[in-house]
Write an enzyme that holds these catalytic residues in place. Structure first.
Site, PDB file in Angstrom:
ATOM      1  N   GLY A  27     -29.336  19.230   5.317  1.00  0.00           N
ATOM      2  CA  GLY A  27     -29.107  18.263   6.386  1.00  0.00           C
ATOM      3  C   GLY A  27     -27.662  17.836   6.366  1.00  0.00           C
ATOM      4  O   GLY A  27     -26.794  18.553   5.857  1.00  0.00           O
ATOM      5  N   SER A  28     -27.393  16.657   6.894  1.00  0.00           N
ATOM      6  CA  SER A  28     -26.001  16.219   7.006  1.00  0.00           C
ATOM      7  C   SER A  28     -25.463  15.735   5.656  1.00  0.00           C
ATOM      8  O   SER A  28     -26.232  15.346   4.766  1.00  0.00           O
ATOM      9  CB  SER A  28     -25.910  15.097   8.033  1.00  0.00           C
ATOM     10  OG  SER A  28     -26.662  14.000   7.571  1.00  0.00           O
ATOM     11  N   THR A  29     -24.149  15.730   5.558  1.00  0.00           N
ATOM     12  CA  THR A  29     -23.504  15.280   4.319  1.00  0.00           C
ATOM     13  C   THR A  29     -23.818  13.801   4.072  1.00  0.00           C
ATOM     14  O   THR A  29     -24.054  13.394   2.924  1.00  0.00           O
ATOM     15  CB  THR A  29     -21.983  15.507   4.421  1.00  0.00           C
ATOM     16  OG1 THR A  29     -21.772  16.888   4.708  1.00  0.00           O
ATOM     17  CG2 THR A  29     -21.267  15.130   3.142  1.00  0.00           C
ATOM     18  N   ALA A  30     -23.851  13.005   5.151  1.00  0.00           N
ATOM     19  CA  ALA A  30     -24.112  11.567   4.991  1.00  0.00           C
ATOM     20  C   ALA A  30     -25.494  11.342   4.367  1.00  0.00           C
ATOM     21  O   ALA A  30     -25.637  10.548   3.425  1.00  0.00           O
ATOM     22  CB  ALA A  30     -24.021  10.878   6.348  1.00  0.00           C
TER      23      ALA A  30
ATOM     24  N   GLU B 266     -27.575  21.286   0.667  1.00  0.00           N
ATOM     25  CA  GLU B 266     -27.038  22.219   1.677  1.00  0.00           C
ATOM     26  C   GLU B 266     -26.664  21.369   2.875  1.00  0.00           C
ATOM     27  O   GLU B 266     -27.543  20.914   3.609  1.00  0.00           O
ATOM     28  CB  GLU B 266     -28.105  23.242   2.083  1.00  0.00           C
ATOM     29  CG  GLU B 266     -28.586  24.151   0.974  1.00  0.00           C
ATOM     30  CD  GLU B 266     -27.564  25.194   0.578  1.00  0.00           C
ATOM     31  OE1 GLU B 266     -26.513  25.299   1.234  1.00  0.00           O
ATOM     32  OE2 GLU B 266     -27.808  25.878  -0.425  1.00  0.00           O
TER      33      GLU B 266
ATOM     34  N   CYS C 279     -25.226  25.243  11.274  1.00  0.00           N
ATOM     35  CA  CYS C 279     -24.365  24.715  10.209  1.00  0.00           C
ATOM     36  C   CYS C 279     -23.230  25.683   9.889  1.00  0.00           C
ATOM     37  O   CYS C 279     -22.141  25.262   9.530  1.00  0.00           O
ATOM     38  CB  CYS C 279     -25.180  24.393   8.966  1.00  0.00           C
ATOM     39  SG  CYS C 279     -26.124  25.779   8.350  1.00  0.00           S
TER      40      CYS C 279
HETATM   41  P1  NDP Z   1     -30.160  14.801   8.621  1.00  0.00           P
HETATM   42  O1  NDP Z   1     -29.266  14.615   7.463  1.00  0.00           O
HETATM   43  O2  NDP Z   1     -30.217  13.748   9.658  1.00  0.00           O
HETATM   44  O3  NDP Z   1     -31.663  14.996   8.138  1.00  0.00           O
HETATM   45  C1  NDP Z   1     -32.046  16.026   7.242  1.00  0.00           C
HETATM   46  C2  NDP Z   1     -33.411  15.697   6.664  1.00  0.00           C
HETATM   47  O4  NDP Z   1     -33.285  14.540   5.816  1.00  0.00           O
HETATM   48  C3  NDP Z   1     -34.463  15.331   7.730  1.00  0.00           C
HETATM   49  O5  NDP Z   1     -35.714  15.826   7.317  1.00  0.00           O
HETATM   50  C4  NDP Z   1     -34.427  13.824   7.668  1.00  0.00           C
HETATM   51  O6  NDP Z   1     -35.605  13.237   8.129  1.00  0.00           O
HETATM   52  C5  NDP Z   1     -34.268  13.584   6.189  1.00  0.00           C
HETATM   53  N1  NDP Z   1     -33.787  12.246   5.847  1.00  0.00           N
HETATM   54  C6  NDP Z   1     -33.183  11.323   6.635  1.00  0.00           C
HETATM   55  N2  NDP Z   1     -32.880  10.213   5.917  1.00  0.00           N
HETATM   56  C7  NDP Z   1     -33.306  10.436   4.657  1.00  0.00           C
HETATM   57  C8  NDP Z   1     -33.247   9.689   3.444  1.00  0.00           C
HETATM   58  N3  NDP Z   1     -32.715   8.483   3.390  1.00  0.00           N
HETATM   59  N4  NDP Z   1     -33.765  10.243   2.332  1.00  0.00           N
HETATM   60  C9  NDP Z   1     -34.291  11.481   2.364  1.00  0.00           C
HETATM   61  N5  NDP Z   1     -34.375  12.238   3.470  1.00  0.00           N
HETATM   62  C10 NDP Z   1     -33.880  11.729   4.603  1.00  0.00           C
HETATM   63  O7  NDP Z   1     -29.767  16.210   9.234  1.00  0.00           O
HETATM   64  P2  NDP Z   1     -30.297  16.875  10.563  1.00  0.00           P
HETATM   65  O8  NDP Z   1     -31.779  17.008  10.511  1.00  0.00           O
HETATM   66  O9  NDP Z   1     -29.674  16.181  11.711  1.00  0.00           O
HETATM   67  O10 NDP Z   1     -29.702  18.355  10.442  1.00  0.00           O
HETATM   68  C11 NDP Z   1     -28.427  18.692  10.890  1.00  0.00           C
HETATM   69  C12 NDP Z   1     -27.474  18.796   9.721  1.00  0.00           C
HETATM   70  O11 NDP Z   1     -27.972  19.755   8.823  1.00  0.00           O
HETATM   71  C13 NDP Z   1     -26.108  19.283  10.130  1.00  0.00           C
HETATM   72  O12 NDP Z   1     -25.121  18.540   9.447  1.00  0.00           O
HETATM   73  C14 NDP Z   1     -26.091  20.717   9.653  1.00  0.00           C
HETATM   74  O13 NDP Z   1     -24.809  21.217   9.394  1.00  0.00           O
HETATM   75  C15 NDP Z   1     -26.915  20.623   8.432  1.00  0.00           C
HETATM   76  N6  NDP Z   1     -27.455  21.927   8.066  1.00  0.00           N
HETATM   77  C16 NDP Z   1     -26.990  22.522   6.933  1.00  0.00           C
HETATM   78  C17 NDP Z   1     -27.435  23.776   6.584  1.00  0.00           C
HETATM   79  C18 NDP Z   1     -26.991  24.414   5.313  1.00  0.00           C
HETATM   80  O14 NDP Z   1     -27.686  25.291   4.851  1.00  0.00           O
HETATM   81  N7  NDP Z   1     -25.886  24.035   4.718  1.00  0.00           N
HETATM   82  C19 NDP Z   1     -28.400  24.509   7.423  1.00  0.00           C
HETATM   83  C20 NDP Z   1     -28.838  23.773   8.555  1.00  0.00           C
HETATM   84  C21 NDP Z   1     -28.368  22.532   8.860  1.00  0.00           C
HETATM   85  P3  NDP Z   1     -35.689  12.720   9.646  1.00  0.00           P
HETATM   86  O15 NDP Z   1     -35.390  13.901  10.517  1.00  0.00           O
HETATM   87  O16 NDP Z   1     -37.083  12.275   9.746  1.00  0.00           O
HETATM   88  O17 NDP Z   1     -34.660  11.611   9.782  1.00  0.00           O
END
Ligand code: NDP
Length: 489
Positions: free
Chosen positions: A211-214, A233, A267
């Site tokens: 997911g996102s870096t944040a 990742e 990504c």
């Molecule tokens: P997010 O970071 O918003 O969410 C990723 C996952 O984390 C979701 O399942 C989300 O749930 C969950 N989540 C949110 N808050 C928390 C928390 N506090 N604790 C634990 N889990 C949490 O990313 P996105 O879903 O928007 O995905 C896009 C991002 O993913 C982009 O930055 C992209 O570059 C990256 N990405 C990286 C890849 C890689 O392999 N390096 C591949 C694909 C994408 P919920 O959706 O319910 O908020």
């Protein structure tokens, strides 16, 4: 009554499905079930696991159309893109299934002179229950990169899909349950961010987060409380370097696809190009010509669909505005190209390096093209990013040399994104793009821990680990070490 949430079709905002927003109690229950399944799955023969995973892969391919329909509904991507994603995921499952046994086999090591009486080996053991947290942009391919490799290594899995794609997550677990004839090995927990957070503190033995870096930073902080190891990742700002000896037509074609397909929500998609000024005009003309021919719209007819996440529209808008304000120019499209939920292709030129369109992940169908006077400048600018996920290099002769200078996890030379489809190479980034690896042998090893086993085959006359050790033994050890210049093997 238990809380629920909806998943929506981003094209028209219609509800696709309603799912439980699981509490930390629900997550703990799922982890307990996966934990109960761990002994039998981890102790099953490698051949038995391989059979189940190959069946999982086969079922996924058999039902690819139905699954692609759901992926398309929940993300808004064209059916054919969804199919490609699923096909590649099935390939990864099969690769992990076929290679786990040999790659995780006990490895024999040399005991060295001092311990010549020992049999020495390193075993690889599965960790236990692995928590997988996935994004929505590739809701099959991305989490499967962790799930398949974790399962193949003998772990059980609890998967938290993105709140935008919960239905896809449930189908993945269902396909596996049918392949394994077991509903416990691979669990799914649906919900919002809280559910993911609960998974991080549930006692799982490792978290594989994409997911996102944040969000990764929040996940890392939660995992730190219990020293739970983490694979992160995260996002990227992937550069494309185009040298003066590049195949310009191919570079332009692949770069437009990399930047725009899936509405730019990849990504490892191209976000910024550094092109040698000697060929810049012709490269830019080709990119603009190709991008002018593609458009966003209903996924049944357009080249790509809407922004899956409504909030991303404002991010794309702010990056384009900031780039123009700082002196960048538009070669294609404008702010008018952004009409939620769709964003038509936008190409920006000569954008200052301190613009958000260069420093932050845009995650939209936009591309920045900046001219450089030589490849050293291109490399320096590519590396100046806080991200280090993937990169592409286009050069007939100098691709390897340029690639070796890049600080990132994956480089494609004269191709784009190709490393993601090759199952035998690891996938992951450096810097803010995260740490740890999925895919390939490294991806399998991530879901195991090494156990060193050292067995005495016979007793040596020299007693080293004993209070009876003599001064003469110490002297002999030091003498031998000196003679061998520190080596004992
Ligand atoms: P997010 O970071 O918003 O969410 C990723 C996952 O984390 C979701 O399942 C989300 O749930 C969950 N989540 C949110 N808050 C928390 C928390 N506090 N604790 C634990 N889990 C949490 O990313 P996105 O879903 O928007 O995905 C896009 C991002 O993913 C982009 O930055 C992209 O570059 C990256 N990405 C990286 C890849 C890689 O392999 N390096 C591949 C694909 C994408 P919920 O959706 O319910 O908020």
């Amino acid at each position: 009554m238990a809380k629920t949430f909806h998943s929506y079709n981003p094209v028209n905002n219609e509800i696709v499905g309603t799912y439980p927003a699981m509490s930390s109690k629900d997550v703990a229950a799922a982890v307990a079930i996966a934990d109960r399944a761990f002994p039998s799955w981890s102790q099953a023969s490698a051949r038995a696991r391989r059979k189940v995973l190959l069946e999982f892969s086969a079922l996924m391919l058999k039902e690819i159309d139905q699954l692609a329909d759901l992926v398309s509904l929940e993300t808004g991507k064209p059916h054919s893109d969804a199919k490609l994603e699923i096909a590649l995921a099935a390939h990864h499952i099969a690769w992990a299934a076929r290679n786990a046994e040999s790659l995780l086999r006990e490895s024999r090591r040399s005991p060295g002179l001092l311990m010549a009486n020992m049999f020495v080996a390193v075993e690889r053991s599965p960790l236990g229950v692995v928590g997988v947290i996935g994004p929505w942009n590739y809701p099959v391919f991305t989490p499967i990169g962790s799930i398949a490799y974790a399962l193949a290594a003998g772990n059980t899995v609890v998967f938290k899909p993105s709140e935008y794609t919960p239905g896809v997550g449930i189908v993945l677990a269902d396909l596996f349950a049918r392949a394994a004839n077991d509903e416990e090995i691979f669990q799914v927990v649906t919900g919002l961010g809280d559910t993911g957070a609960a998974l991080c503190t549930s006692g799982v033995k490792k978290v594989a987060f994409t997911g996102s870096t944040a969000t990764a930073k929040k996940v890392a902080a939660l995992c730190a409380q219990s020293l739970t190891p983490l694979i992160a990742e995260c996002g990227g700002k992937d550069p494309v370097i185009v040298a003066s000896d590049a195949d310009i037509a191919r570079a332009a074609d692949a770069t437009v696809w990399s930047a725009m397909s899936n509405a730019g929500q990849t990504c490892i998609g191209a976000e910024r190009v550094y092109v040698d000024e000697k060929i810049a005009d012709i490269f830019i003309a080709k990119v603009v010509a190709i991008a002018s021919e593609i458009s966003a719209g209903d996924p049944s007819s357009a080249n790509y669909g809407p922004a899956t996440m409504p909030t991303q529209i404002a991010v794309i808008q702010s990056h384009v505005k900031d780039a123009i304000k700082k002196g960048g120019t538009l070669a294609l499209g404008s702010l008018k190209s952004i009409k939620a939920p769709f964003v038509q292709p936008i190409i920006l030129l000569d954008v200052p390096e301190n613009s958000r369109a260069i420093t932050d992940e845009t995650f939209g169908p936009t591309l920045v093209i900046n001219r450089v006077s030589n490849m050293n400048e291109a490399i320096a600018l590519a590396n100046a990013s806080r991200y280090g996920l993937g990169a592409s290099v286009w050069s007939r002769r100098g691709g390897r040399a340029i690639a070796s200078e890049l600080n990132c996890g994956m480089v494609a030379i004269n191709s784009t994104i190709s490393f993601a489809s090759v199952a035998s190479v690891p996938f992951g980034g450096t810097k803010d793009s995260g740490y740890g690896r999925i895919h390939g042998p490294e991806g399998l090893l991530e879901f195991t821990y090494p156990r060193s086993v050292v067995r005495a085959r016979f007793q040596m006359p020299l007693a080293i680990t004993s209070f009876n050790r003599k001064n003469s033994t110490d002297r002999l050890i030091v003498k031998v070490l000196k003679l061998m210049r520190g080596r004992l093997s």
